[in-house]
Scaffold this motif. Structure first.
Motif, PDB file in Angstrom:
ATOM      1  N   ILE A 186       0.824  -1.292  -0.022  1.00 59.03           N
ATOM      2  CA  ILE A 186      -0.053  -0.095   0.121  1.00 59.03           C
ATOM      3  C   ILE A 186       0.830   1.332  -0.029  1.00 59.03           C
ATOM      4  O   ILE A 186       2.097   1.306   0.243  1.00 59.03           O
ATOM      5  N   THR A 187       0.137   2.302  -0.329  1.00 60.85           N
ATOM      6  CA  THR A 187       0.965   3.567  -0.441  1.00 60.85           C
ATOM      7  C   THR A 187       0.214   4.759   0.219  1.00 60.85           C
ATOM      8  O   THR A 187      -1.026   4.625  -0.011  1.00 60.85           O
ATOM      9  N   LEU A 188       0.747   5.587   1.241  1.00 54.90           N
ATOM     10  CA  LEU A 188       0.089   6.796   1.608  1.00 54.90           C
ATOM     11  C   LEU A 188       0.617   7.856   0.841  1.00 54.90           C
ATOM     12  O   LEU A 188       1.747   8.197   1.149  1.00 54.90           O
ATOM     13  N   LEU A 189      -0.431   8.828   0.662  1.00 57.87           N
ATOM     14  CA  LEU A 189       0.088  10.155  -0.141  1.00 57.87           C
ATOM     15  C   LEU A 189      -0.561  11.290   0.518  1.00 57.87           C
ATOM     16  O   LEU A 189      -1.784  10.953   0.743  1.00 57.87           O
ATOM     17  N   PHE A 190       0.315  12.108   0.692  1.00 63.39           N
ATOM     18  CA  PHE A 190      -0.124  13.416   1.289  1.00 63.39           C
ATOM     19  C   PHE A 190       0.060  14.425  -0.010  1.00 63.39           C
ATOM     20  O   PHE A 190       1.432  14.762  -0.395  1.00 63.39           O
ATOM     21  N   GLN A 191      -0.800  15.234  -0.580  1.00 58.98           N
ATOM     22  CA  GLN A 191      -0.751  16.078  -1.479  1.00 58.98           C
ATOM     23  C   GLN A 191      -0.826  17.594  -1.038  1.00 58.98           C
ATOM     24  O   GLN A 191      -1.676  17.910   0.048  1.00 58.98           O
ATOM     25  N   ASP A 192      -0.185  18.469  -1.714  1.00 56.39           N
ATOM     26  CA  ASP A 192      -0.429  19.951  -1.435  1.00 56.39           C
ATOM     27  C   ASP A 192      -1.714  20.365  -2.164  1.00 56.39           C
ATOM     28  O   ASP A 192      -2.461  19.363  -2.874  1.00 56.39           O
ATOM     29  N   GLU A 193      -2.318  21.473  -2.120  1.00 54.51           N
ATOM     30  CA  GLU A 193      -3.505  21.983  -2.986  1.00 54.51           C
ATOM     31  C   GLU A 193      -3.438  22.317  -4.197  1.00 54.51           C
ATOM     32  O   GLU A 193      -4.540  22.213  -4.944  1.00 54.51           O
ATOM     33  N   VAL A 194      -2.304  22.048  -5.019  1.00 53.20           N
ATOM     34  CA  VAL A 194      -2.054  22.174  -6.412  1.00 53.20           C
ATOM     35  C   VAL A 194      -2.799  21.090  -7.192  1.00 53.20           C
ATOM     36  O   VAL A 194      -3.183  21.082  -7.969  1.00 53.20           O
ATOM     37  N   GLY A 195      -2.403  19.838  -6.503  1.00 50.17           N
ATOM     38  CA  GLY A 195      -3.153  18.647  -7.248  1.00 50.17           C
ATOM     39  C   GLY A 195      -2.372  18.112  -8.576  1.00 50.17           C
ATOM     40  O   GLY A 195      -1.278  18.560  -8.743  1.00 50.17           O
ATOM     41  N   GLY A 196      -2.965  17.088  -9.420  1.00 49.85           N
ATOM     42  CA  GLY A 196      -2.135  16.902 -10.455  1.00 49.85           C
ATOM     43  C   GLY A 196      -2.326  15.282 -10.488  1.00 49.85           C
ATOM     44  O   GLY A 196      -2.114  14.742 -11.718  1.00 49.85           O
ATOM     45  N   LEU A 197      -2.801  14.582  -9.602  1.00 50.32           N
ATOM     46  CA  LEU A 197      -2.675  13.004  -9.618  1.00 50.32           C
ATOM     47  C   LEU A 197      -4.041  12.716 -10.491  1.00 50.32           C
ATOM     48  O   LEU A 197      -5.068  13.174 -10.056  1.00 50.32           O
ATOM     49  N   GLU A 198      -3.861  11.576 -11.180  1.00 48.50           N
ATOM     50  CA  GLU A 198      -5.014  11.147 -11.943  1.00 48.50           C
ATOM     51  C   GLU A 198      -4.654   9.574 -11.947  1.00 48.50           C
ATOM     52  O   GLU A 198      -3.558   8.929 -11.712  1.00 48.50           O
ATOM     53  N   LEU A 199      -5.889   8.903 -11.856  1.00 53.71           N
ATOM     54  CA  LEU A 199      -5.824   7.414 -12.211  1.00 53.71           C
ATOM     55  C   LEU A 199      -6.647   6.918 -13.252  1.00 53.71           C
ATOM     56  O   LEU A 199      -7.264   7.638 -13.762  1.00 53.71           O
ATOM     57  N   LEU A 200      -6.180   5.960 -13.891  1.00 57.84           N
ATOM     58  CA  LEU A 200      -6.867   5.258 -15.073  1.00 57.84           C
ATOM     59  C   LEU A 200      -8.051   4.382 -14.789  1.00 57.84           C
ATOM     60  O   LEU A 200      -8.017   3.429 -13.990  1.00 57.84           O
ATOM     61  N   GLY A 201      -9.229   4.873 -15.127  1.00 55.91           N
ATOM     62  CA  GLY A 201     -10.398   4.197 -14.865  1.00 55.91           C
ATOM     63  C   GLY A 201     -10.400   2.808 -15.643  1.00 55.91           C
ATOM     64  O   GLY A 201      -9.918   2.709 -16.763  1.00 55.91           O
ATOM     65  N   THR A 202     -11.421   2.025 -15.141  1.00 60.83           N
ATOM     66  CA  THR A 202     -11.693   0.958 -16.036  1.00 60.83           C
ATOM     67  C   THR A 202     -12.312   0.919 -17.270  1.00 60.83           C
ATOM     68  O   THR A 202     -12.137   0.050 -18.247  1.00 60.83           O
ATOM     69  N   ASP A 203     -12.692   2.173 -17.479  1.00 54.51           N
ATOM     70  CA  ASP A 203     -13.344   2.564 -19.007  1.00 54.51           C
ATOM     71  C   ASP A 203     -12.325   3.224 -19.869  1.00 54.51           C
ATOM     72  O   ASP A 203     -12.556   3.553 -20.755  1.00 54.51           O
ATOM     73  N   GLY A 204     -10.889   3.293 -19.424  1.00 56.44           N
ATOM     74  CA  GLY A 204     -10.029   3.600 -20.097  1.00 56.44           C
ATOM     75  C   GLY A 204      -9.789   5.201 -20.035  1.00 56.44           C
ATOM     76  O   GLY A 204      -8.696   5.888 -20.811  1.00 56.44           O
ATOM     77  N   SER A 205     -10.540   5.891 -19.214  1.00 50.19           N
ATOM     78  CA  SER A 205     -10.550   7.306 -19.132  1.00 50.19           C
ATOM     79  C   SER A 205      -9.680   7.890 -17.920  1.00 50.19           C
ATOM     80  O   SER A 205      -9.673   6.848 -16.742  1.00 50.19           O
ATOM     81  N   TRP A 206      -8.907   8.910 -17.879  1.00 51.00           N
ATOM     82  CA  TRP A 206      -8.271   9.612 -16.531  1.00 51.00           C
ATOM     83  C   TRP A 206      -9.128  10.305 -15.596  1.00 51.00           C
ATOM     84  O   TRP A 206      -9.787  11.073 -16.238  1.00 51.00           O
ATOM     85  N   ARG A 207      -8.958   9.856 -14.413  1.00 46.68           N
ATOM     86  CA  ARG A 207      -9.798  10.795 -13.222  1.00 46.68           C
ATOM     87  C   ARG A 207      -8.891  11.139 -12.440  1.00 46.68           C
ATOM     88  O   ARG A 207      -8.028  10.715 -11.841  1.00 46.68           O
ATOM     89  N   GLY A 208      -9.488  12.330 -12.045  1.00 48.27           N
ATOM     90  CA  GLY A 208      -8.276  13.405 -10.929  1.00 48.27           C
ATOM     91  C   GLY A 208      -8.644  12.754  -9.778  1.00 48.27           C
ATOM     92  O   GLY A 208      -9.713  12.272  -9.291  1.00 48.27           O
ATOM     93  N   VAL A 209      -7.723  12.993  -8.939  1.00 49.54           N
ATOM     94  CA  VAL A 209      -7.699  12.550  -7.449  1.00 49.54           C
ATOM     95  C   VAL A 209      -7.266  13.728  -6.780  1.00 49.54           C
ATOM     96  O   VAL A 209      -6.168  13.902  -6.274  1.00 49.54           O
ATOM     97  N   PRO A 210      -8.121  14.618  -6.610  1.00 51.02           N
ATOM     98  CA  PRO A 210      -7.966  16.089  -6.144  1.00 51.02           C
ATOM     99  C   PRO A 210      -7.601  15.712  -4.484  1.00 51.02           C
ATOM    100  O   PRO A 210      -8.187  15.170  -4.104  1.00 51.02           O
ATOM    101  N   PRO A 211      -6.815  16.797  -4.133  1.00 49.25           N
ATOM    102  CA  PRO A 211      -6.553  16.877  -2.273  1.00 49.25           C
ATOM    103  C   PRO A 211      -7.802  17.210  -1.832  1.00 49.25           C
ATOM    104  O   PRO A 211      -8.705  17.798  -2.019  1.00 49.25           O
ATOM    105  N   ILE A 212      -7.997  16.249  -0.806  1.00 52.62           N
ATOM    106  CA  ILE A 212      -9.126  16.560   0.214  1.00 52.62           C
ATOM    107  C   ILE A 212      -8.142  17.083   1.558  1.00 52.62           C
ATOM    108  O   ILE A 212      -7.516  16.354   2.317  1.00 52.62           O
TER     109      ILE A 212
END
Length: 299
Positions: A186-212
């Motif tokens: 497992i990975t634990l990630l802490f982001q600042d407010e700039v964001g930019g992380l995306e993951l690849l969905g099962t439908d082949g599209s990229w989805r943002g993982v914005p900071p909370i």
């Protein structure tokens, strides 16, 4: 433009192991609160790495990453290639594998409070990871300490990451961090407010993982997927290049098994509907192969 990840926010203080199981089975990613890492410590860690990355290149190179077996030290922009088949990453990093064991190796650590803050964050993050993995063990009908006994620190790696603004990509294929899966459990990630992380969905599209605010992003990696025969997903993700004039910073703790641990599909995860997908492998063999590929070395 990507859609935001419809991922749940799991509170480790109140939610059930089944909530964690469902999130990792659906997307391999989730937000986690109640992880027990002091917000003040998170702020201090971000401040310490910013001070380091603001230093001249000559200063940073004094703590340079030397070899993949140590997996420790500073790497400059365009040194790592998380997607081995694409362009080098537009980021710089300070990597700290097995940080507690190397606490007394003073020459490896930048001067000032960098070492003390990094070690405190590493310790707190590993404690949070153990609590998460206890929940995973409950989902898999394993002893509560199954994962903790196999993740004692040898391959647990803290990374401070900096994505400078103002860099010009050499082509549209060049990213802040190339598309990849994480190597271990497992990975634990802490982001600042700039964001930019995306993951690849099962439908082949990229989805943002914005900071909370206050939440860590948790995802399962390759070896967890192998252990669970695909029940918990290791999902491809990437970081977009910086589009504006603000740098991006993030902190990642990669919680990977000790090198000698043999990763073999749990019997409970092999069924008629889900036949055996992965052969047995040692954690060290898998992780070394993956790191070598990101540095242009297939040995």
């Amino acid at each position: 433009m990507t859609a935001a990840l419809p991922s749940p926010v799991i509170d480790l203080k109140s939610d059930t192991p089944q909530s964690v199981e469902q999130a990792l089975a659906q997307s391999g990613f989730m937000y986690v609160t109640g992880h027990g890492i002091d917000p003040t410590l998170v702020e201090r860690a971000f401040a310490a790495m910013k001070r380091f990355f603001e230093q001249p290149r000559e200063f940073k190179d004094a703590y340079a990453y030397t070899d993949i077996d140590a997996n420790f030290g500073y790497q400059g922009v365009e040194v790592e290639r998380l997607d081995p088949g694409s362009m080098p990453d537009m980021k710089e990093s300070f990597t700290m594998r097995n940080a507690l064991l190397r606490a007394d190796q003073i020459e490896r650590w930048p001067q000032g409070d960098f070492r003390d803050i990094a070690l405190a964050f590493y310790t707190a993050g590993l404690g949070a990871a153990y609590r998460i993995m206890e929940m995973l063990a409950a989902c898999l009908s394993l002893p509560a300490d199954f994962f903790a006994l196999r993740h004692r620190g040898e391959n647990v790696t803290l990374r401070f990451l900096h994505y400078p603004a103002g860099l010009r990509a050499r082509s549209s294929a060049q990213l802040g961090a190339g598309a990849h899966t994480d190597y271990g459990s497992i990975t634990l990630l802490f982001q600042d407010e700039v964001g930019g992380l995306e993951l690849l969905g099962t439908d082949g599209s990229w989805r943002g993982v914005p900071p909370i605010d206050g939440a860590a992003v948790i995802n399962s990696g390759d070896l967890m997927e192998r252990w669970t025969n695909g029940r918990f997903r290791s999902t491809v993700h990437r970081v977009r290049p910086i589009a504006g004039d603000r740098d991006r910073y993030s902190i990642a703790l990669f919680v990977d098994p000790d090198a000698a641990v043999e990763v073999e599909c749990f019997e409970s995860c092999v069924t008629t509907d889900r036949p055996l997908r992965y052969p047995r492998i040692t954690a060290g063999e898998h992780i070394r192969q993956k790191i070598a590929a990101t540095h242009g070395d297939s040995t």
